[in-house]
Structure formats: structure tokens, C-alpha cells
Design a protein around this motif. Structure first.
Motif, PDB file in Angstrom:
ATOM      1  N   GLN A   1     -46.956 -39.333 -80.929  1.00  8.32           N
ATOM      2  CA  GLN A   1     -47.338 -38.901 -82.270  1.00  8.32           C
ATOM      3  C   GLN A   1     -47.983 -37.525 -82.229  1.00  8.32           C
ATOM      4  O   GLN A   1     -47.660 -36.641 -83.046  1.00  8.32           O
ATOM      5  CB  GLN A   1     -48.298 -39.916 -82.900  1.00  8.32           C
ATOM      6  CG  GLN A   1     -47.629 -41.202 -83.350  1.00  8.32           C
ATOM      7  CD  GLN A   1     -48.626 -42.244 -83.826  1.00  8.32           C
ATOM      8  OE1 GLN A   1     -49.816 -42.201 -83.500  1.00  8.32           O
ATOM      9  NE2 GLN A   1     -48.145 -43.219 -84.593  1.00  8.32           N
ATOM     10  N   ARG A   2     -48.899 -37.328 -81.282  1.00  6.23           N
ATOM     11  CA  ARG A   2     -49.554 -36.031 -81.152  1.00  6.23           C
ATOM     12  C   ARG A   2     -48.535 -34.951 -80.769  1.00  6.23           C
ATOM     13  O   ARG A   2     -48.591 -33.817 -81.273  1.00  6.23           O
ATOM     14  CB  ARG A   2     -50.654 -36.112 -80.093  1.00  6.23           C
ATOM     15  CG  ARG A   2     -51.851 -36.980 -80.481  1.00  6.23           C
ATOM     16  CD  ARG A   2     -52.771 -36.225 -81.435  1.00  6.23           C
ATOM     17  NE  ARG A   2     -53.951 -37.002 -81.790  1.00  6.23           N
ATOM     18  CZ  ARG A   2     -55.077 -37.038 -81.077  1.00  6.23           C
ATOM     19  NH1 ARG A   2     -55.162 -36.368 -79.947  1.00  6.23           N
ATOM     20  NH2 ARG A   2     -56.099 -37.739 -81.499  1.00  6.23           N
ATOM     21  N   ALA A   3     -47.628 -35.295 -79.874  1.00  3.27           N
ATOM     22  CA  ALA A   3     -46.615 -34.334 -79.448  1.00  3.27           C
ATOM     23  C   ALA A   3     -45.723 -33.935 -80.612  1.00  3.27           C
ATOM     24  O   ALA A   3     -45.396 -32.751 -80.781  1.00  3.27           O
ATOM     25  CB  ALA A   3     -45.773 -34.926 -78.320  1.00  3.27           C
ATOM     26  N   THR A   4     -45.337 -34.902 -81.427  1.00  2.00           N
ATOM     27  CA  THR A   4     -44.470 -34.616 -82.570  1.00  2.00           C
ATOM     28  C   THR A   4     -45.130 -33.642 -83.540  1.00  2.00           C
ATOM     29  O   THR A   4     -44.492 -32.688 -84.012  1.00  2.00           O
ATOM     30  CB  THR A   4     -44.112 -35.922 -83.304  1.00  2.00           C
ATOM     31  OG1 THR A   4     -43.371 -36.765 -82.420  1.00  2.00           O
ATOM     32  CG2 THR A   4     -43.266 -35.640 -84.541  1.00  2.00           C
ATOM     33  N   VAL A   5     -46.399 -33.862 -83.828  1.00  2.00           N
ATOM     34  CA  VAL A   5     -47.124 -32.962 -84.737  1.00  2.00           C
ATOM     35  C   VAL A   5     -47.164 -31.546 -84.171  1.00  2.00           C
ATOM     36  O   VAL A   5     -46.881 -30.565 -84.884  1.00  2.00           O
ATOM     37  CB  VAL A   5     -48.552 -33.483 -84.984  1.00  2.00           C
ATOM     38  CG1 VAL A   5     -49.385 -32.440 -85.734  1.00  2.00           C
ATOM     39  CG2 VAL A   5     -48.515 -34.790 -85.770  1.00  2.00           C
ATOM     40  N   ALA A   6     -47.480 -31.420 -82.887  1.00  2.00           N
ATOM     41  CA  ALA A   6     -47.576 -30.100 -82.268  1.00  2.00           C
ATOM     42  C   ALA A   6     -46.232 -29.393 -82.239  1.00  2.00           C
ATOM     43  O   ALA A   6     -46.143 -28.180 -82.494  1.00  2.00           O
ATOM     44  CB  ALA A   6     -48.130 -30.240 -80.840  1.00  2.00           C
ATOM     45  N   VAL A   7     -45.169 -30.132 -81.929  1.00  4.57           N
ATOM     46  CA  VAL A   7     -43.826 -29.543 -81.871  1.00  4.57           C
ATOM     47  C   VAL A   7     -43.404 -29.064 -83.253  1.00  4.57           C
ATOM     48  O   VAL A   7     -42.854 -27.964 -83.401  1.00  4.57           O
ATOM     49  CB  VAL A   7     -42.823 -30.560 -81.300  1.00  4.57           C
ATOM     50  CG1 VAL A   7     -41.391 -30.069 -81.495  1.00  4.57           C
ATOM     51  CG2 VAL A   7     -43.093 -30.795 -79.817  1.00  4.57           C
ATOM     52  N   GLU A   8     -43.648 -29.873 -84.281  1.00  2.00           N
ATOM     53  CA  GLU A   8     -43.267 -29.485 -85.638  1.00  2.00           C
ATOM     54  C   GLU A   8     -44.043 -28.251 -86.099  1.00  2.00           C
ATOM     55  O   GLU A   8     -43.487 -27.398 -86.808  1.00  2.00           O
ATOM     56  CB  GLU A   8     -43.487 -30.646 -86.603  1.00  2.00           C
ATOM     57  CG  GLU A   8     -42.494 -31.780 -86.448  1.00  2.00           C
ATOM     58  CD  GLU A   8     -41.072 -31.379 -86.819  1.00  2.00           C
ATOM     59  OE1 GLU A   8     -40.886 -30.335 -87.477  1.00  2.00           O
ATOM     60  OE2 GLU A   8     -40.137 -32.104 -86.437  1.00  2.00           O
TER      61      GLU A   8
ATOM     62  N   ALA B   1     -37.745 -22.631 -80.608  1.00  4.86           N
ATOM     63  CA  ALA B   1     -39.163 -22.965 -80.642  1.00  4.86           C
ATOM     64  C   ALA B   1     -39.363 -24.471 -80.520  1.00  4.86           C
ATOM     65  O   ALA B   1     -40.278 -24.931 -79.818  1.00  4.86           O
ATOM     66  CB  ALA B   1     -39.795 -22.447 -81.936  1.00  4.86           C
ATOM     67  N   TYR B   2     -38.511 -25.235 -81.174  1.00  3.35           N
ATOM     68  CA  TYR B   2     -38.633 -26.696 -81.146  1.00  3.35           C
ATOM     69  C   TYR B   2     -38.447 -27.224 -79.736  1.00  3.35           C
ATOM     70  O   TYR B   2     -39.275 -27.995 -79.229  1.00  3.35           O
ATOM     71  CB  TYR B   2     -37.586 -27.303 -82.082  1.00  3.35           C
ATOM     72  CG  TYR B   2     -37.676 -28.807 -82.224  1.00  3.35           C
ATOM     73  CD1 TYR B   2     -38.499 -29.382 -83.178  1.00  3.35           C
ATOM     74  CD2 TYR B   2     -36.933 -29.653 -81.406  1.00  3.35           C
ATOM     75  CE1 TYR B   2     -38.593 -30.760 -83.308  1.00  3.35           C
ATOM     76  CE2 TYR B   2     -37.015 -31.025 -81.527  1.00  3.35           C
ATOM     77  CZ  TYR B   2     -37.837 -31.576 -82.482  1.00  3.35           C
ATOM     78  OH  TYR B   2     -37.927 -32.930 -82.606  1.00  3.35           O
ATOM     79  N   LEU B   3     -37.370 -26.824 -79.080  1.00  2.79           N
ATOM     80  CA  LEU B   3     -37.074 -27.341 -77.740  1.00  2.79           C
ATOM     81  C   LEU B   3     -38.093 -26.868 -76.709  1.00  2.79           C
ATOM     82  O   LEU B   3     -38.489 -27.631 -75.826  1.00  2.79           O
ATOM     83  CB  LEU B   3     -35.662 -26.940 -77.330  1.00  2.79           C
ATOM     84  CG  LEU B   3     -34.543 -27.603 -78.152  1.00  2.79           C
ATOM     85  CD1 LEU B   3     -33.193 -26.958 -77.848  1.00  2.79           C
ATOM     86  CD2 LEU B   3     -34.495 -29.099 -77.883  1.00  2.79           C
ATOM     87  N   LEU B   4     -38.534 -25.630 -76.832  1.00  2.00           N
ATOM     88  CA  LEU B   4     -39.539 -25.128 -75.896  1.00  2.00           C
ATOM     89  C   LEU B   4     -40.885 -25.821 -76.114  1.00  2.00           C
ATOM     90  O   LEU B   4     -41.626 -26.070 -75.159  1.00  2.00           O
ATOM     91  CB  LEU B   4     -39.689 -23.613 -76.040  1.00  2.00           C
ATOM     92  CG  LEU B   4     -38.480 -22.789 -75.578  1.00  2.00           C
ATOM     93  CD1 LEU B   4     -38.698 -21.310 -75.861  1.00  2.00           C
ATOM     94  CD2 LEU B   4     -38.193 -23.015 -74.104  1.00  2.00           C
ATOM     95  N   ALA B   5     -41.182 -26.160 -77.375  1.00  3.88           N
ATOM     96  CA  ALA B   5     -42.425 -26.884 -77.655  1.00  3.88           C
ATOM     97  C   ALA B   5     -42.369 -28.297 -77.092  1.00  3.88           C
ATOM     98  O   ALA B   5     -43.368 -28.817 -76.600  1.00  3.88           O
ATOM     99  CB  ALA B   5     -42.685 -26.921 -79.165  1.00  3.88           C
ATOM    100  N   VAL B   6     -41.198 -28.930 -77.161  1.00  2.00           N
ATOM    101  CA  VAL B   6     -41.034 -30.252 -76.550  1.00  2.00           C
ATOM    102  C   VAL B   6     -41.326 -30.159 -75.051  1.00  2.00           C
ATOM    103  O   VAL B   6     -42.045 -30.994 -74.488  1.00  2.00           O
ATOM    104  CB  VAL B   6     -39.616 -30.800 -76.788  1.00  2.00           C
ATOM    105  CG1 VAL B   6     -39.378 -32.057 -75.949  1.00  2.00           C
ATOM    106  CG2 VAL B   6     -39.402 -31.126 -78.257  1.00  2.00           C
ATOM    107  N   ALA B   7     -40.776 -29.143 -74.411  1.00  2.00           N
ATOM    108  CA  ALA B   7     -41.005 -28.957 -72.976  1.00  2.00           C
ATOM    109  C   ALA B   7     -42.485 -28.791 -72.679  1.00  2.00           C
ATOM    110  O   ALA B   7     -43.017 -29.375 -71.727  1.00  2.00           O
ATOM    111  CB  ALA B   7     -40.228 -27.740 -72.479  1.00  2.00           C
ATOM    112  N   GLU B   8     -43.155 -28.008 -73.504  1.00  2.89           N
ATOM    113  CA  GLU B   8     -44.586 -27.757 -73.287  1.00  2.89           C
ATOM    114  C   GLU B   8     -45.399 -29.038 -73.418  1.00  2.89           C
ATOM    115  O   GLU B   8     -46.297 -29.297 -72.618  1.00  2.89           O
ATOM    116  CB  GLU B   8     -45.058 -26.720 -74.302  1.00  2.89           C
ATOM    117  CG  GLU B   8     -46.523 -26.340 -74.173  1.00  2.89           C
ATOM    118  CD  GLU B   8     -46.905 -25.302 -75.211  1.00  2.89           C
ATOM    119  OE1 GLU B   8     -47.675 -25.651 -76.132  1.00  2.89           O
ATOM    120  OE2 GLU B   8     -46.430 -24.158 -75.105  1.00  2.89           O
ATOM    121  N   ARG B   9     -45.085 -29.849 -74.422  1.00  2.00           N
ATOM    122  CA  ARG B   9     -45.839 -31.081 -74.646  1.00  2.00           C
ATOM    123  C   ARG B   9     -45.586 -32.118 -73.559  1.00  2.00           C
ATOM    124  O   ARG B   9     -46.459 -32.932 -73.240  1.00  2.00           O
ATOM    125  CB  ARG B   9     -45.499 -31.677 -76.012  1.00  2.00           C
ATOM    126  CG  ARG B   9     -45.800 -30.778 -77.183  1.00  2.00           C
ATOM    127  CD  ARG B   9     -47.210 -30.275 -77.220  1.00  2.00           C
ATOM    128  NE  ARG B   9     -48.204 -31.339 -77.336  1.00  2.00           N
ATOM    129  CZ  ARG B   9     -49.497 -31.143 -77.464  1.00  2.00           C
ATOM    130  NH1 ARG B   9     -49.993 -29.911 -77.488  1.00  2.00           N
ATOM    131  NH2 ARG B   9     -50.334 -32.165 -77.576  1.00  2.00           N
TER     132      ARG B   9
END
Length: 203
Positions: free
Chosen positions: A70-77, A92-100
Motif C-alpha cells: 500500500q505504501r509503495a503504491t502511493v509513492a509510485v503513483e 517514472a512509474y516503472l523506475l519508482a516501482v524499482a526504487e520501492r
């Protein structure tokens, strides 16, 4: 605020803090080998405190895994909402997923795969990510910033690669770690959805 309200607020704050500590511990070391006694010792709290979070270890694991995603989803969005261009949003979306996911250890993913309730949370989030990619592609095609591609196929392909990354298959074949694999996936999707006039000629 009454003293009862103050105690309630402090109790809730402590629960939130414990859940965050559990997320960090489970991401780093997995959860399969831990007992509630182990977790209480590592978190410097009592078992009764943990029972205040969930009625069993299994329910506690579910709460922790759910909180992480849930926290990861909020940060990625939040990251994906910044760019205006749809291809930049995809990147940005895919790179944010990688970061989380970077803090998540192989032990965590192995334990998630082995525990059906946690696996379902992970799979549901992967499906949601694929659907999100599909919507971004659909919007980009409509806006003319993405060439006319089959949005459902792109979403399914991204989901398949994401799942392979999490299972360790991409690392085994390529030697890329998860973050590097996501960067390659982002580059591939962005390049593959570029309007034809923006694409580099075949060499």
C-alpha cells in the motif's frame, strides 16, 4: 483531548511504528523463519503487543505485506503523476516501482511466494501495476504521444517481466539486479511506444 483520547492516540502511534519496523525487518530478512517470540525480541516489545496488531503470526505477516505494498503504491503513483508526457509517466512509474522494491531481499520474495495469502497480495499488486501501465498507454495513444500499440498486450508483457524480475529469473539470465532490470524495462517500454517519427532508425 481527554487522557483516554491521548492514550488511544499514543497506542495507535506505537502500533504504526511497530508495523513500520516489521516492514523493514521482513523486507530485509523475510518472515518464514521468524516466530512471534523472535519478532518480539527483535522489536523489543512483548508478544501481547504483537497480538494487539494481529491474532496470529500469519495475520501479522498479511498485515505487514499489505502495508508495504500500500505504501509503495502511493509513492509510485506520486512519482508517476509528476511528468506530463505519457512516455515519461511510464518511465517514472516503472523506475519508482524499482526504487520501492529495492529494499526487498530475495528471502522476502521467496517467503512471499511460499505463503499463499502474501503471494495473493503480491500478485494482486502486480495485476494492478499492469492495469496502470495499460491505462497510461491507452491515454498516451489517445493523446498522440504514444504510437498506436495494443495497450493490453503492453500491460501483460510488463506484468510478465515484473513477475520474472521478482522471481529472480531476470537476474539469473542477465546478471542484472532488480533495479537495473526495471531501468531496462522502462527504457524498453518508452522506446517501444514512441511515435514512429521519434524512433531511432534501425541500424
Amino acid at each position: 483531548m481527554t487522557s483516554l483520547d491521548t492514550r488511544s492516540t499514543r497506542t495507535q502511534a506505537r502500533r504504526e511504528e511497530l508495523l513500520d519496523e516489521l516492514v523493514a525487518l521482513v523486507l530485509a530478512e523475510g518472515f518464514g523463519a521468524f516466530t512471534l517470540d523472535d519478532l518480539a525480541r527483535r522489536l523489543h516489545c512483548s508478544k501481547s503487543t504483537l497480538y494487539g496488531l494481529a491474532a496470529s503470526k500469519e495475520q501479522l505477516v498479511v498485515a505487514v505485506v499489505k502495508r508495504f505494498f500500500q505504501r509503495a503504491t502511493v509513492a509510485v503513483e506520486e512519482r508517476a503523476a509528476v511528468p506530463v508526457d505519457h512516455r515519461e509517466q511510464l518511465s517514472a512509474y516503472l523506475l519508482a516501482v524499482a526504487e520501492r522494491l529495492q529494499p526487498a531481499s530475495p528471502a522476502f520474495f521467496a517467503d512471499v511466494a511460499a505463503f499463499a495469502p502474501a503471494r495473493e497480495i503480491y500478485e494482486r499488486n502486480t495485476r494492478s501495476a499492469a492495469a496502470r501501465v495499460q491505462r497510461m498507454v491507452t491515454d498516451g495513444v489517445a493523446a498522440g504521444t504514444i504510437r498506436p500499440v495494443h495497450a493490453s498486450f503492453v500491460g501483460a508483457a510488463v506484468a510478465a517481466v515484473m513477475a520474472a524480475i521478482h522471481r529472480g529469473e531476470i537476474t539469473a539470465v542477465t546478471g542484472l539486479d532488480d533495479a537495473a532490470a526495471y531501468r531496462e524495462l522502462a527504457d524498453l517500454v518508452v522506446a517501444g511506444t514512441a511515435p514512429r517519427g521519434d524512433r531511432a532508425p534501425a541500424g
